[in-house]
Every structure is written in C-alpha cells, then in structure tokens.
Design a protein around this motif. Sequence first.
Motif, PDB file in Angstrom:
ATOM      1  N   SER A   1      10.071   5.325   2.182  1.00 20.83           N
ATOM      2  CA  SER A   1       9.831   5.057   0.779  1.00 20.83           C
ATOM      3  C   SER A   1      10.512   3.757   0.384  1.00 20.83           C
ATOM      4  O   SER A   1      11.721   3.700   0.188  1.00 20.83           O
ATOM      5  N   ILE A   2       9.711   2.708   0.288  1.00 23.29           N
ATOM      6  CA  ILE A   2      10.223   1.437  -0.210  1.00 23.29           C
ATOM      7  C   ILE A   2      10.742   1.624  -1.623  1.00 23.29           C
ATOM      8  O   ILE A   2      11.766   1.066  -2.017  1.00 23.29           O
ATOM      9  N   VAL A   3      10.032   2.448  -2.390  1.00 21.99           N
ATOM     10  CA  VAL A   3      10.406   2.681  -3.780  1.00 21.99           C
ATOM     11  C   VAL A   3      11.826   3.222  -3.881  1.00 21.99           C
ATOM     12  O   VAL A   3      12.645   2.749  -4.672  1.00 21.99           O
ATOM     13  N   LYS A   4      12.141   4.244  -3.070  1.00 22.20           N
ATOM     14  CA  LYS A   4      13.481   4.836  -3.112  1.00 22.20           C
ATOM     15  C   LYS A   4      14.561   3.796  -2.850  1.00 22.20           C
ATOM     16  O   LYS A   4      15.581   3.743  -3.544  1.00 22.20           O
ATOM     17  N   LYS A   5      14.345   2.989  -1.827  1.00 26.95           N
ATOM     18  CA  LYS A   5      15.363   2.007  -1.443  1.00 26.95           C
ATOM     19  C   LYS A   5      15.545   0.953  -2.533  1.00 26.95           C
ATOM     20  O   LYS A   5      16.666   0.572  -2.860  1.00 26.95           O
ATOM     21  N   LEU A   6      14.441   0.507  -3.117  1.00 26.10           N
ATOM     22  CA  LEU A   6      14.534  -0.495  -4.171  1.00 26.10           C
ATOM     23  C   LEU A   6      15.209   0.070  -5.410  1.00 26.10           C
ATOM     24  O   LEU A   6      16.017  -0.599  -6.059  1.00 26.10           O
ATOM     25  N   ILE A   7      14.872   1.317  -5.752  1.00 27.94           N
ATOM     26  CA  ILE A   7      15.498   1.957  -6.904  1.00 27.94           C
ATOM     27  C   ILE A   7      17.009   2.062  -6.695  1.00 27.94           C
ATOM     28  O   ILE A   7      17.800   1.841  -7.616  1.00 27.94           O
ATOM     29  N   LYS A   8      17.414   2.374  -5.486  1.00 26.24           N
ATOM     30  CA  LYS A   8      18.827   2.590  -5.195  1.00 26.24           C
ATOM     31  C   LYS A   8      19.613   1.291  -5.141  1.00 26.24           C
ATOM     32  O   LYS A   8      20.774   1.234  -5.579  1.00 26.24           O
ATOM     33  N   GLU A   9      18.991   0.213  -4.640  1.00 25.35           N
ATOM     34  CA  GLU A   9      19.780  -0.971  -4.305  1.00 25.35           C
ATOM     35  C   GLU A   9      19.416  -2.248  -5.052  1.00 25.35           C
ATOM     36  O   GLU A   9      20.201  -3.193  -5.054  1.00 25.35           O
ATOM     37  N   ALA A  10      18.257  -2.318  -5.680  1.00 25.93           N
ATOM     38  CA  ALA A  10      17.871  -3.561  -6.343  1.00 25.93           C
ATOM     39  C   ALA A  10      18.745  -3.819  -7.564  1.00 25.93           C
ATOM     40  O   ALA A  10      19.062  -2.903  -8.323  1.00 25.93           O
ATOM     41  N   SER A  11      19.126  -5.072  -7.757  1.00 23.95           N
ATOM     42  CA  SER A  11      20.009  -5.441  -8.866  1.00 23.95           C
ATOM     43  C   SER A  11      19.258  -6.148  -9.993  1.00 23.95           C
ATOM     44  O   SER A  11      19.866  -6.533 -10.996  1.00 23.95           O
ATOM     45  N   VAL A  12      17.949  -6.316  -9.839  1.00 23.21           N
ATOM     46  CA  VAL A  12      17.134  -7.006 -10.839  1.00 23.21           C
ATOM     47  C   VAL A  12      15.909  -6.151 -11.160  1.00 23.21           C
ATOM     48  O   VAL A  12      15.559  -5.246 -10.393  1.00 23.21           O
ATOM     49  N   PRO A  13      15.244  -6.404 -12.282  1.00 27.12           N
ATOM     50  CA  PRO A  13      14.001  -5.675 -12.573  1.00 27.12           C
ATOM     51  C   PRO A  13      12.979  -5.878 -11.463  1.00 27.12           C
ATOM     52  O   PRO A  13      12.764  -6.999 -10.994  1.00 27.12           O
TER      53      PRO A  13
ATOM     54  N   ASP B   1       0.852  -1.187   0.000  1.00 27.53           N
ATOM     55  CA  ASP B   1       0.000   0.000   0.000  1.00 27.53           C
ATOM     56  C   ASP B   1       0.888   1.239   0.000  1.00 27.53           C
ATOM     57  O   ASP B   1       1.381   1.671   1.039  1.00 27.53           O
ATOM     58  N   LYS B   2       1.102   1.819  -1.170  1.00 29.81           N
ATOM     59  CA  LYS B   2       2.026   2.957  -1.278  1.00 29.81           C
ATOM     60  C   LYS B   2       1.533   4.168  -0.485  1.00 29.81           C
ATOM     61  O   LYS B   2       2.310   4.837   0.195  1.00 29.81           O
TER      62      LYS B   2
END
Length: 262
Positions: free
Chosen positions: A106-118, A95-96
């Motif tokens: 912001s889950i989005v920020k962290k994922l954008i910064k650190e995720a290595s996969v789509p 639930d954003k």
Amino acid sequence: MGGKILYATDLRRPSSKVLEGLSGFSDIGFKEIIFLCVIKDKPEDVTSEVFEQWKEILNGYGLKATIKIDSGNLSSGVLNTIHENQISFAVVHFDKKKRRILFGDSIVKKLIKEASVPVLIVDKDETGLKLISKGAFERVLFATDWSQASEKALQIILGFKQLINELDIVNVIHKKLTVRDLRRLMEKLRKTRNKCLKEGIDAEYHVYAGKTVDEIILAAQDYNSTSIVMGLSPGQSFKDIFTGKHSCSVVERTPVPALLVP
C-alpha cells in the motif's frame, strides 16, 4: 502556498490529463515541478519522448520542469525526492487496484505515515478526473471534523482559492446527537463556511450520517467533486480523525483524486 511540486508515477505511459489538473498552480506561487517516473524493472526501457512532451506542457503552464527516471519503489522514491528537493506539494499517480492485487503493498499507507507535505493521490483510472477549466480543485469536497489537522487542510484550501469554483464542507455523524450537540455542529459548519465565503470561495455545508468512509465517497458523488481534501495528523490513522475507519479506505476506494494534508 508556492514552492516546488513533485509529480510522481510508476506508469510507463501516463496520461497527460492529470497534468491538466495542475494548469493553475503557477497562479498561486508554484514555479517549479519535478517529474519523477519510478519503474521497478528496466527503467532504461521507458521512452523519454512522453516525458519530454510533458515537460513542454508544464513549461506552458509556467512551471519549470525537471524530469527524473529512476528504478525501485514508488513510495520510497516519492519520500526521498520530497526530502532532497524541498518539495511543498506532491502528486502521486499510479494504478491503485493493480498494486493491491499484484503486490499486496500500500503506497497510500506509507505516504500517509511518512509524507511531510500535502499529497494528492490520483488513480490510473481516469473516471474520477472530472476536470473542466480550473483543474483538480475546481469542485472540492472538504471532509472535516474540526481537528487541528482539518484546520490545516482548510488553510491549504484557502490558499487554493483561485483554483476553486465550488467547495462542499462535509461532516459525517455516526451516532444520534442531542439538540445541543446538533446546534454546536451547525455552528461549526456555519463558521467554516463563512471563513471560505470571506475568501471569495463559493461554499456550502452538509451533514451526512452513517459509516464515515462510505458517506465521504457518497458525498463526492453527490456533488460531482473533482477532489477530496482531508486533514491527517502525523502518525495517526483515519480512525483517530474519522471515527472507526482505516486511514487508507477513502483514498483506496474512491476514483476521485484525494488530497491528504499532514
């Protein structure tokens, strides 16, 4: 593409409708999915009945399912699971709006910064889930600037060609172009479209003008998109890719599932 999928949520009783968006993934090489439910408080209170039902659905799609219920932080759980299990594609469902109001993170920020996969980010609000037959990638909006990250996103799209009925290629301009610049832009759009047509994807291209984030969201509405796909360079924000806008804006504002390709 193939490999393992991670489906992660912090919702205690998530809707199975999101899983319908994964119905064709076994056809493009995916054979295994890890279902991760991260509950911050009292994970033992989460009933396993819902997740066992989900497991049956996933098995029916040809995906071997594993269920994991954990406590703690959703973004950390996602990133750890990606690293520990050689995940090649992730879906994160939460639930954003509630996250922003109650937790201010912001889950989005962290994922954008650190995720290595789509990572496909899906909101709890199902108004953006316009699934018909082929799932989340039935009608794709590809927002591109022809950067290296955008080209990588295009390769992901081509790998998903069996799942795509329609592809709309969108570039947003934010300043007046010279005649030469406009010709170059149209040539890039035609070349990108032709790549897709050669792979059997029904593709069209469009030029929007204005504020980049606003125009991408508008384009997704105009073409009734089931997902938005965007390339994202590691360590960069959207202002490095789509001029003048923050990396999270499209994802946090649109109800349409958004795939970020690092």
